[in-house]
Motif scaffolding. Structure first.
Motif, PDB file in Angstrom:
ATOM      1  N   SER A  20     -53.291 -16.573  31.561  1.00 31.47           N
ATOM      2  CA  SER A  20     -54.370 -17.485  31.943  1.00 31.47           C
ATOM      3  C   SER A  20     -54.175 -17.978  33.369  1.00 31.47           C
ATOM      4  N   VAL A  21     -52.940 -18.318  33.710  1.00 31.69           N
ATOM      5  CA  VAL A  21     -52.640 -18.776  35.071  1.00 31.69           C
ATOM      6  C   VAL A  21     -52.902 -17.653  36.072  1.00 31.69           C
ATOM      7  N   ILE A  22     -52.450 -16.448  35.729  1.00 33.92           N
ATOM      8  CA  ILE A  22     -52.677 -15.300  36.618  1.00 33.92           C
ATOM      9  C   ILE A  22     -54.173 -15.071  36.814  1.00 33.92           C
ATOM     10  N   SER A  23     -54.932 -15.101  35.718  1.00 36.10           N
ATOM     11  CA  SER A  23     -56.381 -14.904  35.798  1.00 36.10           C
ATOM     12  C   SER A  23     -57.029 -15.979  36.656  1.00 36.10           C
ATOM     13  N   GLY A  24     -56.595 -17.231  36.448  1.00 33.11           N
ATOM     14  CA  GLY A  24     -57.159 -18.341  37.209  1.00 33.11           C
ATOM     15  C   GLY A  24     -56.888 -18.215  38.693  1.00 33.11           C
ATOM     16  N   ILE A  25     -55.679 -17.812  39.037  1.00 29.98           N
ATOM     17  CA  ILE A  25     -55.312 -17.654  40.444  1.00 29.98           C
ATOM     18  C   ILE A  25     -56.083 -16.506  41.087  1.00 29.98           C
ATOM     19  N   VAL A  26     -56.148 -15.373  40.399  1.00 28.05           N
ATOM     20  CA  VAL A  26     -56.883 -14.220  40.926  1.00 28.05           C
ATOM     21  C   VAL A  26     -58.355 -14.580  41.129  1.00 28.05           C
ATOM     22  N   ILE A  31     -62.818 -16.156  44.756  1.00 27.73           N
ATOM     23  CA  ILE A  31     -63.829 -17.139  45.150  1.00 27.73           C
ATOM     24  C   ILE A  31     -63.642 -17.549  46.615  1.00 27.73           C
ATOM     25  N   LYS A  32     -62.396 -17.807  47.010  1.00 33.34           N
ATOM     26  CA  LYS A  32     -62.105 -18.226  48.384  1.00 33.34           C
ATOM     27  C   LYS A  32     -62.495 -17.145  49.391  1.00 33.34           C
ATOM     28  N   ILE A  33     -62.242 -15.891  49.024  1.00 36.07           N
ATOM     29  CA  ILE A  33     -62.515 -14.786  49.943  1.00 36.07           C
ATOM     30  C   ILE A  33     -64.008 -14.499  50.059  1.00 36.07           C
ATOM     31  N   ILE A 119     -69.242 -14.193  38.160  1.00 33.14           N
ATOM     32  CA  ILE A 119     -69.374 -13.050  37.256  1.00 33.14           C
ATOM     33  C   ILE A 119     -68.150 -12.142  37.323  1.00 33.14           C
ATOM     34  N   ILE A 120     -67.765 -11.749  38.526  1.00 37.19           N
ATOM     35  CA  ILE A 120     -66.606 -10.861  38.661  1.00 37.19           C
ATOM     36  C   ILE A 120     -65.307 -11.563  38.250  1.00 37.19           C
ATOM     37  N   PRO A 121     -65.071 -12.830  38.621  1.00 35.34           N
ATOM     38  CA  PRO A 121     -63.878 -13.512  38.102  1.00 35.34           C
ATOM     39  C   PRO A 121     -63.827 -13.559  36.575  1.00 35.34           C
ATOM     40  N   TYR A 123     -65.021 -11.203  34.535  1.00 40.21           N
ATOM     41  CA  TYR A 123     -64.593  -9.869  34.106  1.00 40.21           C
ATOM     42  C   TYR A 123     -63.089  -9.678  34.353  1.00 40.21           C
ATOM     43  N   VAL A 124     -62.606 -10.183  35.472  1.00 39.57           N
ATOM     44  CA  VAL A 124     -61.171 -10.081  35.773  1.00 39.57           C
ATOM     45  C   VAL A 124     -60.368 -10.827  34.711  1.00 39.57           C
ATOM     46  N   ALA A 125     -60.813 -12.042  34.387  1.00 35.62           N
ATOM     47  CA  ALA A 125     -60.121 -12.834  33.373  1.00 35.62           C
ATOM     48  C   ALA A 125     -60.106 -12.125  32.024  1.00 35.62           C
ATOM     49  N   MET A 126     -61.210 -11.472  31.673  1.00 35.47           N
ATOM     50  CA  MET A 126     -61.281 -10.747  30.413  1.00 35.47           C
ATOM     51  C   MET A 126     -60.378  -9.521  30.441  1.00 35.47           C
ATOM     52  N   ALA A 127     -60.390  -8.785  31.550  1.00 38.13           N
ATOM     53  CA  ALA A 127     -59.558  -7.577  31.660  1.00 38.13           C
ATOM     54  C   ALA A 127     -58.073  -7.914  31.527  1.00 38.13           C
ATOM     55  N   ILE A 128     -57.683  -9.081  32.006  1.00 45.56           N
ATOM     56  CA  ILE A 128     -56.285  -9.516  31.895  1.00 45.56           C
ATOM     57  C   ILE A 128     -56.022 -10.179  30.542  1.00 45.56           C
ATOM     58  N   GLY A 129     -56.929 -11.047  30.145  1.00 49.36           N
ATOM     59  CA  GLY A 129     -56.715 -11.852  28.937  1.00 49.36           C
ATOM     60  C   GLY A 129     -56.672 -11.074  27.637  1.00 49.36           C
ATOM     61  N   VAL A 130     -57.326  -9.901  27.586  1.00 51.99           N
ATOM     62  CA  VAL A 130     -57.350  -9.131  26.335  1.00 51.99           C
ATOM     63  C   VAL A 130     -55.948  -8.662  25.924  1.00 51.99           C
TER      64      VAL A 130
END
Length: 206
Positions: A20-26, A31-33, A119-121, A123-130
């Motif tokens: 969760s932390v990794i997903s949040g940071i990514v 978002i920043k970029i 939207i993309i964050p 999907y990233v969170a889902m790809a990692i969180g699964v």
């Protein structure tokens, strides 16, 4: 499998917390970029991102409690006893969408413009969180000896979290591609399809 990736005495870090932390940071780095690509104040985009993390978690818990209310009859204190097994994805999505809608109304922005950065964050969170339930020993694939099989719980099996990760990586690619096509806005279609296919993959291969 063990749900803890690190334990030191009474202190433990679960796979859920770590991923969760990794997903949040990514997601935050993304978002920043990319926030310069949107005609919205950077502070609004970033503040809404953190709001989504909070309301998403709240919605995931409330969604699970509503769908499993019989479990909590006569023991309402356990409603606030939180762990990742007792969270509901669709509750998180619903609360997230409502949060973006409310912020958009208050800031006089279009909903579809404000939700776009997240939207993309997602999907990233889902790809990692699964991978969380797999590492916890819950997401166990059916026995299978073909390509991409993995030895797990005493047999070669479908590596279900990999299939799910591929689904959401594909959603990211489709989202990026469709954004480059002027006049095309298929984000909702891609999102809905990914959310529908997600449980289908789990049902078929576990």
């Amino acid at each position: 499998m063990n749900q803890y990736v690190y334990v030191n005495g009474s202190i433990g870090i679960t796979w859920f917390a770590l991923l969760s932390v990794i997903s949040g940071i990514v997601g935050y780095v993304y978002i920043k970029i990319t926030n310069k690509n949107y005609d919205i104040e950077k502070t609004i985009i970033e503040d809404t991102y953190f709001l989504l993390i909070i309301t998403g978690l709240l919605g995931a818990r409330i969604g699970y409690v509503i769908l499993n209310f019989d479990v909590y009859k006569g023991d309402f204190f356990n409603i606030i006893s939180l762990d990742h097994i007792t969270l509901n994805l669709y509750g998180a999505i619903l609360f997230g969408v409502i949060s973006v809608y409310v912020v958009a109304k208050r800031k006089k922005l279009r909903f579809r413009d404000l939700i776009k950065p997240y939207i993309i964050p997602f999907y990233v969170a889902m790809a990692i969180g699964v991978w969380t339930k797999y590492l916890d020993g819950f997401l166990i694939g059916n026995k299978y000896n073909g390509p991409l099989s993995h030895y797990y719980f005493g047999a070669n099996r479908h590596l279900v979290p990999l299939y799910l990760s591929i689904l959401f990586v594909l959603a990211i690619v489709l989202e990026i591609v469709q954004r480059k096509k002027v006049g095309k806005n298929l984000s909702i279609v891609i999102f809905v399809l990914s959310i529908i296919i997600h449980p289908i993959i789990k049902s078929v291969f576990t």
